[in-house]
Design an enzyme around this catalytic site. Structure first.
Site, mmCIF file in Angstrom:
data_model
loop_
_atom_site.group_PDB
_atom_site.id
_atom_site.type_symbol
_atom_site.label_atom_id
_atom_site.label_comp_id
_atom_site.label_asym_id
_atom_site.label_seq_id
_atom_site.Cartn_x
_atom_site.Cartn_y
_atom_site.Cartn_z
ATOM 1 N N LYS A 201 0.810 -1.074 0.019
ATOM 2 C CA LYS A 201 0.000 -0.053 0.154
ATOM 3 C C LYS A 201 0.939 1.079 -0.129
ATOM 4 O O LYS A 201 1.992 1.218 0.751
ATOM 5 C CB LYS A 201 -0.805 -0.001 1.187
ATOM 6 C CG LYS A 201 -2.019 0.903 1.230
ATOM 7 C CD LYS A 201 -3.131 0.433 2.086
ATOM 8 C CE LYS A 201 -3.988 1.561 2.267
ATOM 9 N NZ LYS A 201 -4.679 2.176 0.872
ATOM 10 N N ARG A 291 24.611 -3.289 4.989
ATOM 11 C CA ARG A 291 25.719 -2.548 4.800
ATOM 12 C C ARG A 291 25.747 -1.437 5.522
ATOM 13 O O ARG A 291 24.992 -1.190 6.194
ATOM 14 C CB ARG A 291 25.976 -2.384 3.350
ATOM 15 C CG ARG A 291 24.935 -1.579 2.793
ATOM 16 C CD ARG A 291 24.933 -1.232 1.228
ATOM 17 N NE ARG A 291 23.576 -0.620 0.963
ATOM 18 C CZ ARG A 291 23.158 0.483 1.226
ATOM 19 N NH1 ARG A 291 23.838 1.329 1.904
ATOM 20 N NH2 ARG A 291 21.989 1.031 0.556
HETATM 21 P P1 ADP Z 1 15.056 1.077 -2.279
HETATM 22 O O1 ADP Z 1 15.665 -0.136 -1.695
HETATM 23 O O2 ADP Z 1 15.100 1.237 -3.771
HETATM 24 O O3 ADP Z 1 15.711 2.284 -1.674
HETATM 25 P P2 ADP Z 1 12.656 1.239 -0.370
HETATM 26 O O4 ADP Z 1 11.988 0.126 -0.071
HETATM 27 O O5 ADP Z 1 13.936 1.624 0.633
HETATM 28 O O6 ADP Z 1 13.457 0.986 -1.884
HETATM 29 O O7 ADP Z 1 11.913 2.663 -0.732
HETATM 30 C C1 ADP Z 1 12.658 3.973 -0.888
HETATM 31 C C2 ADP Z 1 11.975 5.037 -0.575
HETATM 32 O O8 ADP Z 1 10.632 4.865 -1.367
HETATM 33 C C3 ADP Z 1 11.537 5.236 1.116
HETATM 34 O O9 ADP Z 1 12.310 5.861 1.631
HETATM 35 C C4 ADP Z 1 10.197 5.849 0.875
HETATM 36 O O10 ADP Z 1 10.451 7.187 0.671
HETATM 37 C C5 ADP Z 1 9.349 5.351 -0.377
HETATM 38 N N1 ADP Z 1 8.519 4.259 -0.074
HETATM 39 C C6 ADP Z 1 8.609 2.661 -0.259
HETATM 40 N N2 ADP Z 1 7.728 2.250 0.371
HETATM 41 C C7 ADP Z 1 6.850 2.942 0.211
HETATM 42 C C8 ADP Z 1 5.494 2.790 0.589
HETATM 43 N N3 ADP Z 1 4.985 1.546 0.815
HETATM 44 N N4 ADP Z 1 4.732 3.817 0.571
HETATM 45 C C9 ADP Z 1 5.144 5.131 0.629
HETATM 46 N N5 ADP Z 1 6.455 5.331 0.340
HETATM 47 C C10 ADP Z 1 7.359 4.306 0.166
#
Ligand code: ADP
Length: 462
Positions: A201, A291
């Protein structure tokens, strides 16, 4: 304690790791590609080994060359830094197979946590709240449409192997699921060689709050508090602070406990980061990075713990040098990631040469950089060239210090993101501390307009 470590990285992080090694009297071996021959990390190491070229030899991603370099120079361990092979289970396994310690968790843990759909599953089982979403990977458009309907819109299609904000697409209603699903899958396939996707979501206007953890070989796990990394452009972080200005003590305690639980559930060893998104009083696990993070210095500034030193100690088989009750958060720290980019051309990287350089100093200021006057900025690598980090007794003091540090920094010859950081440090939404991950989307154009009005477009010096 380890005696000699090969650093399988370049630039500021290689220099940063060298510093921790020197402090512990550990010899360092640098590796470099042809285009990095004159890099600072190469010059500062005790020994430097050329591992070939980017084009023909795959540069810093060439596992065999890295391992051979370590064996030939008598290194007992390899520190992967971040990026490149730092999250490669194959590289961690190859190191261990060759009798070289990989400074990080086991290949098995990296594999588990690198698969985000599987990591979600592990965390759910351990009782850590994850973002509502699919149970595991989603294989077809029809399945994606069905699950999205159950979750309620908007939803996010995410790459299981994702990183760096790639392989993520939003579907705001049922008509957008197909395109989001297919686009995320295609991007995931081309970026990561694995097109597995899952659904979450979309939490609107969350904060990104992550906890630093440390785990030794005896199974002790502690956390070192949180970082707020909500100033992001296209899901990539630009500025980070510690602690999170909005977190209640009660939530900090609960999230810290969950971060430790998450690490234990994954059988974690060494330094890692548990990432959450926070929506009011609710928080959800999104992923665990296996990491050191780019933004680790803000944690070091407020805790006084050298995280790379801890990594080296853990890899030497020593126990953690502190217990949870020894961790105290003092004051406030901010980091700005300075990139060689043309902000008026959609932040396009601008390689070139630094003609003149002046870096800031003074109380509470730290610079992690591999820059020097005359150094080249290679088109082959990441555009981040320098990190400015400040510490203050209060957030306001840290903000003022960062403005001073940014004001003292002169990087001539290249366009950089420095002015945008300066403007963020004066923006009222930032000063109020109430911002979320939508900050740059909301105010990015305003910052550019302000910079342009100040003559930024015509500036040769940034
Ligand atoms: P990546 O590994 O590509 O960095 P992440 O899962 O850590 O991906 O998500 C990176 C960023 O994307 C988060 O810091 C947030 O800003 C946004 N994000 C990720 N999942 C969600 C979500 N379910 N709802 C809103 N924003 C999200």
């Amino acid at each position: 304690m380890l005696k000699r470590v090969l650093i399988a990285n370049r630039g500021e992080i290689a220099v940063r790791i060298q510093r921790a090694c020197r402090d512990l009297n550990i010899d360092t071996v640098a590796v470099y590609t042809e285009s990095d021959r004159d890099s600072l990390h190469t010059m500062l190491a005790d020994k430097a080994v050329c591992i070939g070229t980017e084009a023909a030899d795959n540069g810093y991603l060439n596992m065999q060359n890295l391992i051979e370099a370590a064996v030939l120079t008598g290194c007992e361990a390899i520190h992967p830094g971040f990026g490149f092979l730092s999250e490669s289970p194959a590289f961690a396994a190859a190191c261990e197979e060759n009798g070289i310690r990989f400074i990080g968790p086991s290949a098995e843990t990296i594999r588990l946590l690198g698969d985000k759909a599987q990591a979600r599953d592990t965390m759910k089982k351990a009782g850590v709240q994850v973002v509502p979403g699919s149970d595991g990977p989603v294989d077809t458009v029809a399945e994606a449409e069905r699950i999205a309907g159950q979750l309620g819109f908007p939803v996010l299609v995410k790459a299981s192997a994702g990183g760096g904000g790639r392989g993520m697409r939003i579907a705001r209603d049922e008509t957008q699921v197909r395109t989001a699903f297919l686009e995320a899958k295609t991007e995931a396939g081309s970026s990561f060689g694995d097109d597995t996707v899952y659904l979450e979501k979309l939490i609107s206007h969350p904060r990104h709050v992550e906890f630093q953890i440390l785990a030794d070989e005896e199974g002790h796990v502690i956390h070192l508090g949180e970082r707020n990394c909500s100033i992001q452009r296209r899901n990539q972080k630009m500025l980070e602070e510690a602690p999170d200005w909005n977190l209640s003590e009660e939530m900090r305690t609960r999230m810290g406990q969950d971060a430790v639980r998450a690490a234990k559930a994954a059988g974690y060893r060494n330094a890692g980061t548990v990432e959450f998104i926070v929506d009011g009083e609710n928080y959800y696990f999104i992923e665990m990075n296996t990491r050191l993070q780019v933004e680790h210095p803000v944690t070091e500034m407020v805790t006084g713990v050298d995280l790379v030193r801890e990594q080296l100690r853990i890899a030497s088989g020593l126990p953690l040098s502190l217990r949870q009750e020894d961790v105290h958060i003092n004051g406030h720290a901010i980091e700005c990631r300075i990139c060689a980019e043309d902000v008026f051309r959609d932040y396009a990287p601008v390689p070139g040469q630094v003609e003149f350089l002046h870096l800031p100093a003074g109380a509470g200021v730290r610079v992690d950089s591999a820059l020097y006057s005359g150094c080249g900025i290679s088109p082959f690598y990441d555009s981040m060239i320098c990190k400015l980090i400040v510490h203050g007794d209060t957030r306001l003091e840290a903000v003022r210090r960062m403005r001073r540090a940014l004001g003292e920094t002169i990087i001539q010859g290249l366009k950089t993101t420095l002015p945008i950081h300066h403007l963020i440090l004066y923006h009222k939404a930032f000063l109020r501390g109430k911002y979320d991950t939508g900050f740059m989307e909301q105010f990015g154009q305003e910052l550019l307009d302000m910079y342009e009005a100040a003559g930024g477009k015509n500036e040769s010096i940034s």
